[in-house]
Design an enzyme around this catalytic site. Structure first.
Site, PDB file in Angstrom:
ATOM      1  N   GLU A 123      40.063  49.595  46.447  1.00  0.00           N
ATOM      2  CA  GLU A 123      40.385  48.356  47.163  1.00  0.00           C
ATOM      3  C   GLU A 123      41.895  48.152  47.160  1.00  0.00           C
ATOM      4  OE1 GLU A 123      39.488  43.549  47.196  1.00  0.00           O
ATOM      5  OE2 GLU A 123      38.484  44.788  45.718  1.00  0.00           O
ATOM      6  N   GLU A 300      33.706  39.986  37.790  1.00  0.00           N
ATOM      7  CA  GLU A 300      33.318  41.236  38.445  1.00  0.00           C
ATOM      8  C   GLU A 300      31.803  41.322  38.606  1.00  0.00           C
ATOM      9  OE1 GLU A 300      35.725  42.566  39.795  1.00  0.00           O
ATOM     10  OE2 GLU A 300      37.270  41.624  38.565  1.00  0.00           O
ATOM     11  N   GLU A 322      37.036  36.491  47.041  1.00  0.00           N
ATOM     12  CA  GLU A 322      37.799  36.240  45.821  1.00  0.00           C
ATOM     13  C   GLU A 322      37.872  34.758  45.448  1.00  0.00           C
ATOM     14  OE1 GLU A 322      38.313  38.412  43.819  1.00  0.00           O
ATOM     15  OE2 GLU A 322      38.331  40.273  44.973  1.00  0.00           O
TER      16      GLU A 322
END
Length: 853
Positions: A123, A300, A322
């Site tokens: 990412e 996560e 996010e």
């Protein structure tokens, strides 16, 4: 200057012309090279397109075939960042074999080696450096991965999904095949190979499925993984209870590596972590480390649904996953620990990082319109401000409606790559708020202010609220925001007479409250219900410090009164005794000690500088020290009592009450250290020698470093000898020395770079030494420009190794336009030198270019 950089724009987004339905990857890992064979089943979506253009970086192509036929060179074109296959059919198999060199990859993107461990970070756009692909988040494919490597050097071979086959038919090499049943974009692909230790456990989901849990680390560190495992199981249980989300694979693996640019990565079923957010025991980790691990492990894991099962259509939508997931991990941490402490810590982090960013030339909306390097948008704005935007949605809907809206979001968009508008649609279906007005939080930048003017007449209390919205970074006028504003009214005895949530939507509006006996005291923006700056014509800070029934606004009143007092010291050298008296009241409060420790903390230099039109750090530090010294002198005996009552050197417990006792006694010790006397130095020395916890040792070291040179030298040498082989602990050591107030700090930082423990290729070490110095405002912003020259040299040097870390260091110069002219000129001189460096990465170029403009 680099003239090759080009920006990408949200307005230019186009749907993909092809779908990659499945991917079969073969990795042959060797010490000098890795061979990657990539077999894709591809289907054309747009019939008008004839050629297939794949993303590819530094491609060393070995073979290329279409439907099992080897392609001649005339059928494809290799460019700097692309591989284009000409005249492809509507549906076909494309097989690519290429060679890469993970051992030489210092950028830590794609496939690289951290020590002796192969690992990946894809990412946002790392996968294209592994193999040619449509490397964009809206291409979701089924991945099967086979890994072959030396059996002795790399006994552990991991990838996404479930293990479906082992290949053990070779003398020196072996292989494993993994299959992920859930379509995913390439940025979520992961691979790990190494000689790793591990701990294992299992979790039974609400559906009754047993999930094998494994945490892998360097051999010898297994005992430091148990807190992370406990945090993982707590996260899984919490997500089931709060969101109805159960884990969806048979196995969940976490791997800790030392060399990692980020905190962690949510790759499907195989999370790769910076070891700082996995490894901990009471000898090497502080209380803050333990809480940080709990938070990041949860973050996560929560991405499994908010990021993996539902992902971003494009990188402009980054806050979709996010911001939402940060909000989720903040709520989890609040439930696991203290709601009031967690809220204050979250807001502190927002103000010290994001508010500074919002006031800088690099400010941007949580959904940016353009970028040169996507790596530069993993910012506090996208994450922490994004989380505050989600929190406002939660407040507007209420807990029940928010849960219904999230259920609708999961049901409607599972398995898709979507946009922030899709998320807001789901929220709006279950709640009554002005969607179009609220979207401004996604499209506008800067921190809005709210001016408050109140009055009382004939039993009627009125509040006039006026929004002050900053212009965007290009000077364009922005519009008023829509947000919830929690407020309360207190009577003069401190009793709450009203608690309400107002909806703010206009540039100016008036709210009226009738039938009151006397003018109430206003408690506003409770729980920090909106990420704004409140400006009040009349303040009741001292009263609110003593009596506010909302923990956040009590803390807020303390901070605001302290900021005003420090500002008065800067202007007139006079100390406001009303603040000092109110502060004394806080010392006697019978409240949670962790919360009390936060109440007693004076504003940071970062908070103070945000009030200055022209920043002078010498003046800020002097005023801060003057107030702290006055408090320490007046309340010395009380502070000593607090310290002695709560100092339990033999306790290493992580129970909340013991963490709280350490928090309050260490706050008292830090305040007392401003007295610079032998009594406090001896307390710190004794604390260092006797305490069992790293929390106590680190605080004692920090106090001694800035208080007593000879004591500090002995303690620091002892600390170094004890922990020189513990990289994570040495990060703390470097940070203390780089943050020191001593006059020779830069000279010591330069010397520490030559220490055998220090390695410029390890991001954590760079952040702890160079990054900590860049946040040491007094010395970094020295009038002779030495701090600027040092950091500019480091950016140029590190940019060649790891552009992502280098661009992060560039952020230290974001305050340029608020500095005095002398320092501005020094900064611009150094940045002009950096930006003119041949071969400078687009990461660093983008940040510096914005600051210079």
């Amino acid at each position: 200057m680099n003239t090759e950089v080009k920006a990408k724009y949200l307005k230019d987004y186009k749907k993909p012309a092809y779908a990659i339905e499945s991917v079969d990857l073969l990795f042959e890992l060797f010490e000098e090279e890795t061979l990657v064979t990539n077999t894709m089943q591809i289907k054309k979506i747009d019939a008008s397109v004839n050629d297939l253009t794949l993303d590819a970086v530094n491609l060393e192509l070995l073979e290329l075939s279409l439907n099992a036929l080897k392609l001649q060179e005339s059928r494809y074109i290799i460019e700097e960042e692309h591989l284009t296959v000409l005249n492809v059919p509507d549906a076909f198999e494309l097989k690519i074999k290429n060679k890469i060199y993970p051992q030489d990859n210092t950028e830590l993107e794609g496939l690289y080696k951290s020590g002796d461990i192969f690992c990946t970070q894809n990412e946002p756009e790392g996968f294209r450096s592994i193999t040619p692909f449509l490397d964009r988040p809206d291409i979701m494919s089924l991945f099967t991965t086979t890994i072959f490597a030396d059996k002795k050097k790399y006994p552990v071979l991991l990838s996404n999904g479930n293990k479906i086959k082992c290949h053990d038919d070779f003398n020196e090499r072996h292989g494993v095949t993994w299959q992920d049943p859930h379509p995913k974009p390439s940025y979520l692909f992961a691979l790990v190979a190494g000689n790793l230790g591990s701990i294992s456990d299992e979790f039974t989901t609400i559906q009754g499925n047993k999930v094998a849990l494994n945490i892998y680390c360097d051999l010898g560190n297994e005992q430091k993984c148990h807190h992370a495992m406990h945090s993982l199981k707590a996260s899984m249980k919490w997500d089931e209870e709060k969101y109805g989300r159960a884990y969806d694979l048979d196995i969940y693996n976490i791997v800790a590596v030392d060399s990692f640019n980020m905190g962690a990565m949510e790759n499907k079923g195989l999370n790769i972590f910076n070891s700082a957010y996995v490894l901990a025991d009471t000898d090497t980790a502080t209380d803050a480390n333990f809480m940080g691990i709990e938070s990041v492990i949860a973050h996560e894991y929560f991405h499994n649904w908010t990021g993996n099962r539902i992902t971003c259509r494009d990188w402009f939508q980054l806050t979709l996953k996010e911001g939402l997931t940060v909000f989720r991990d903040q709520c989890f941490s609040a439930d696991m620990n203290s709601v009031q402490v967690q809220r204050i810590e979250d807001v502190k982090a927002l103000r010290e990082r994001q508010f500074v960013e919002d006031a800088s030339p690099t400010r941007h909306p949580i959904q940016p319109e353009s970028y040169i390097s996507m790596n530069n948008f993993y910012t506090a704005t996208v994450y922490e401000k994004g989380a505050e935007v989600i929190r406002m949605v939660y407040t507007l809907l209420g807990e029940k409606n928010y849960r219904q809206a999230m259920d609708l979001y999961f049901k409607t968009f599972d398995g898709q790559a979507v946009t922030t508008n899709d998320f807001l649609w789901a929220m709006h279906q279950c709640g009554d708020f002005d969607l179009e007005l609220f979207k401004r939080w996604y499209k506008q930048s800067g921190t809005p202010r709210l001016h408050v003017k109140d009055s009382f007449e004939n039993g009627t209390y009125s509040i006039v609220l006026t929004q002050k919205v900053p212009d965007d970074v290009d000077g364009k006028k922005q519009k008023p925001y829509y947000y919830p504003l929690k407020m309360g009214l207190l009577d003069r005895d401190g009793n709450e007479i009203l608690a309400e949530t107002l909806i703010i939507s206009k540039e100016s509006e008036t709210f009226v409250f009738d039938n009151l006996k006397e003018k109430p005291v206003l408690s506003i923006n409770r729980d920090f219900s909106a990420p704004i700056i409140v400006e009040q014509e009349e303040n009741n800070y001292a009263f609110l410090m003593k009596y506010d029934t909302n923990s956040f606004t009590q803390y807020e009143a303390t901070q605001n009164f302290a900021l005003r007092t420090i500002n008065e010291i800067i202007e007139s050298s006079a100390i406001n005794n009303d603040f000092v008296d109110a502060y004394g009241h806080l010392l006697d409060l019978d409240v949670d000690l962790s919360y009390k420790a936060l109440l007693l903390e004076l504003p940071s230099v970062s908070a103070i500088m945000q009030l200055q039109k022209e920043i002078d750090f010498d003046v800020i530090y002097d005023a801060q020290d003057q107030l702290l010294l006055h408090i320490a002198q007046k309340y010395k005996e009380k502070l000593l009592d607090i310290y002695k009552q709560n100092h339990l050197p033999a306790s290493g417990s992580l129970a909340a009450k013991h963490i709280a006792k350490r928090a309050i006694k260490n706050r008292a010790l830090k305040i007392l250290s401003i007295l610079k006397n032998s009594e406090v130095a001896e307390l710190a020395q004794k604390q260092y020698e006797e305490s069992l916890t790293m929390t106590d040792r680190i605080v004692a070291l920090d106090v001694l470093e800035n208080l007593h040179v000879s004591y500090a030298e002995v303690a620091l040498q002892d600390f170094y000898n004890r922990y020189k082989d513990e990289t994570l602990v040495m990060n703390k050591y470097f940070a203390i020395l780089a943050s020191s107030s001593r006059y020779d700090v830069l000279e010591r930082v330069e010397k520490l770079q030559r220490d055998k423990v220090y390695d410029e290729k390890v991001p954590n070490l760079v952040r702890s030494l160079v990054g900590s110095f860049a946040r040491n405002h007094k010395h970094f912003h020295a009038k002779d420009g030495s701090g600027y020259k040092f950091l500019a040299d480091k950016i140029i040097e590190i940019d060649k190794i790891n552009p992502q870390i280098a661009s992060g260091l560039c952020g230290a110069f974001k305050v340029c336009d608020k500095m005095n002219k002398h320092n501005q000129e020094l900064i611009k001189k150094e940045l002009s030198r950096v930006i003119s460096t041949q071969g400078l990465s687009k990461n660093s170029f983008e940040i510096i270019d914005k600051i210079l403009k």
